[in-house]
Scaffold this motif. Structure first.
Motif, PDB file in Angstrom:
ATOM      1  N   TYR A 165       0.822  -1.216   0.000  1.00 47.03           N
ATOM      2  CA  TYR A 165       0.000   0.000   0.000  1.00 47.03           C
ATOM      3  C   TYR A 165       0.856   1.265   0.000  1.00 47.03           C
ATOM      4  CZ  TYR A 165      -4.105  -2.883   0.965  1.00 47.03           C
ATOM      5  OH  TYR A 165      -5.118  -3.806   0.898  1.00 47.03           O
ATOM      6  N   ASN A 210       0.755   4.076  -2.739  1.00 51.96           N
ATOM      7  CA  ASN A 210       0.478   5.452  -2.304  1.00 51.96           C
ATOM      8  C   ASN A 210       1.514   6.431  -2.844  1.00 51.96           C
ATOM      9  OD1 ASN A 210      -1.905   5.380  -0.895  1.00 51.96           O
ATOM     10  ND2 ASN A 210      -0.963   4.947   1.081  1.00 51.96           N
ATOM     11  N   ASP A 215      -2.044   6.655  -5.394  1.00 60.67           N
ATOM     12  CA  ASP A 215      -3.245   5.887  -5.046  1.00 60.67           C
ATOM     13  C   ASP A 215      -3.561   6.072  -3.569  1.00 60.67           C
ATOM     14  OD1 ASP A 215      -1.961   3.535  -7.264  1.00 60.67           O
ATOM     15  OD2 ASP A 215      -3.877   4.538  -7.559  1.00 60.67           O
ATOM     16  N   ASN A 216      -4.835   6.128  -3.242  1.00 59.74           N
ATOM     17  CA  ASN A 216      -5.237   6.370  -1.855  1.00 59.74           C
ATOM     18  C   ASN A 216      -5.651   5.071  -1.180  1.00 59.74           C
ATOM     19  OD1 ASN A 216      -4.916   9.226  -1.908  1.00 59.74           O
ATOM     20  ND2 ASN A 216      -6.787   9.357  -3.137  1.00 59.74           N
ATOM     21  N   GLU A 238       0.580   8.193   4.933  1.00 56.17           N
ATOM     22  CA  GLU A 238       1.416   8.766   3.878  1.00 56.17           C
ATOM     23  C   GLU A 238       2.744   9.238   4.468  1.00 56.17           C
ATOM     24  OE1 GLU A 238      -0.475  11.691   1.520  1.00 56.17           O
ATOM     25  OE2 GLU A 238      -2.287  10.498   1.163  1.00 56.17           O
TER      26      GLU A 238
END
Length: 338
Positions: free
Chosen positions: A44, A48, A52-53, A58
Motif C-alpha cells: 500500500y 500510495n 493511489d489512496n 502517507e
C-alpha cells in the motif's frame, strides 16, 4: 471429453487456489513485519507513492525504501505466478504436495523450538528477579533493563527466536512430545512447590499457559495432515471415496482457508490491529514479576493461521490426487482392437 476438460479445469483451479493462498499468506505476514518493524512502504505504501489512496499512512520514503517497497509488492506477484508454473508441469493424478507440507512443518518446528527456549529463559530470568538475585548475576544496570519488556523482547527473546528457527530448519522434526512433557513437568513443579513448600509465583502459571497455548495451536496443522481432528462421521463415514475427497476439498476451500485469512487480516491489517498492537509494543501481563511473553502469544495465532494455510493446501492437493485416481478407476475400459 468436455466433462474431462471441465474436471481437469476444476482440479487445476483448486490446486492453484491452495498453493496461491499459502504463498500469499507467507508474503502477507513477511511484508507486515517488514513494513511495521523496519518502516518499509509495503504494497500500500508503494502504491500510495504513486498517488493511489489506501488506508496507509502517507510518508516520504527514500528511493531505497521505495525500491524495497517494489520488491515487497513483487512478493505477491510471485505468490500468484508460481502456482501457474507448478500446475503446468502436473501430470494427472501426480500433483505434488511435499513443498506445502514442508512449509507447514518448517513454520511449526521453528515456532516449537523458539517457544521452548524462550519459555525456559524467560522463566529463569523471572525467578532470579523475584528472588532479587539478578543484580548479583548481571549487575544493577542490566538487571534494571531486563525488567523492561522491550529490552527483554529485543535482547533475549529475538535471539532465542532466531536460534529456534535455525534448529527447526536443521532438524525439521515436530517434537510435540517434548513440549507436552515440559507442560506436565511445569504443572508438577507448581503442585510440589505450592503444597509442599507453600511457594508460588506468577511466572510459574505464565510458563504453563505459554506452553499450553503453543502446544494446542502449533499442533493443529500437524493433526490435520494426520487426520487426527475429531470428525462427526454420521454422514461422512458412509460416503464414497470420491464424495469424501470432494467434501474435504470444498470444506478446506469454504471453511479452512477463509478462517486462516480472516485471522491474519483481522490481526495484521494495520499498525493498530490486535496482533501488531501486542507484538510491536511488547505487551505484557500486569502481574509485577510474571513472564514477559504475552505479546508472543498473539504471535501464536499468526503461526497457527500460516501453518494451517500451508497444511490446508497440502490437504487439498492430496485429496485432488485421490479424486483423480478415483476418476481413472471409474472410466470404462477402452474396447480392444481385434
Amino acid at each position: 471429453g468436455f466433462c474431462m476438460i471441465n474436471q481437469r479445469y476444476f482440479n487445476d483451479s483448486m490446486h492453484y487456489i491452495a498453493i496461491a493462498s499459502a504463498l500469499a499468506g507467507a508474503a502477507f505476514v513477511l511484508n507486515n513485519f517488514l513494513t511495521y518493524i523496519y518502516e518499509l512502504p509495503g504494497l500500500y505504501g508503494f502504491l500510495n507513492h504513486f498517488g493511489d489512496n489506501f488506508d496507509f499512512p502517507e510518508r516520504d520514503y527514500s528511493f531505497l525504501k521505495v525500491t524495497l517497497g517494489a520488491l515487497q509488492s513483487l512478493l505477491y506477484v510471485v505468490a500468484l505466478v508460481i502456482p501457474v508454473l507448478i500446475i503446468r508441469k502436473v501430470d494427472e493424478g501426480k500433483r505434488v504436495s511435499a513443498s506445502m507440507n514442508f512449509g507447514a512443518e518448517l513454520i511449526v518446528a521453528s515456532a516449537f523450538w523458539s517457544v521452548m527456549l524462550i519459555g525456559i529463559a524467560d522463566a529463569a530470568i523471572s525467578f532470579v528477579r523475584i528472588e532479587n538475585l539478578l543484580p548479583g548475576i548481571v549487575g544493577e544496570e542490566l538487571a534494571l533493563s531486563l525488567g523492561k519488556p522491550a529490552f527483554r523482547g529485543v535482547y533475549v527473546h529475538l535471539p532465542l527466536l532466531l536460534i529456534g528457527v535455525i534448529i527447526g530448519t536443521l532438524r525439521r522434526g515436530i517434537d510435540f512430545i517434548w513440549l507436552a512433557s515440559l507442560i506436565v513437568f511445569g504443572e508438577l513443579l507448581i503442585v510440589i512447590t505450592r503444597f509442599i513448600f507453600s511457594y508460588e509465583q506468577a511466572f510459574m502459571g505464565d510458563l504453563v499457559r505459554f506452553w499450553y497455548a503453543a502446544l494446542f495451536l502449533f499442533a493443529s496443522a500437524y493433526t490435520l495432515v494426520n487426520d487426527g481432528h475429531v470428525r462427526v462421521d454420521v454422514l461422512y463415514a458412509g460416503f464414497s471415496d470420491r464424495l469424501k475427497s470432494l467434501v474435504n476439498i470444498y470444506g478446506s476451500l469454504i471453511l479452512g482457508l477463509p478462517l486462516c485469512w480472516i485471522t491474519l487480516t483481522r490481526g495484521l491489517w494495520n499498525e493498530s490491529s490486535p496482533f501488531n498492537l501486542a507484538l510491536l509494543n511488547f505487551e505484557v501481563t500486569q502481574q509485577g514479576f510474571g513472564m514477559y511473553v504475552k505479546y508472543l502469544m498473539s504471535g501464536f495465532l499468526i503461526i497457527f493461521a500460516l501453518a494451517m494455510l500451508f497444511q490446508f493446501a497440502n490437504f487439498m492437493i492430496d485429496e485432488l490426487n485421490k479424486l483423480e485416481k478415483t476418476s481413472e478407476k471409474s472410466k470404462p475400459a477402452s474396447p480392444k482392437v481385434a
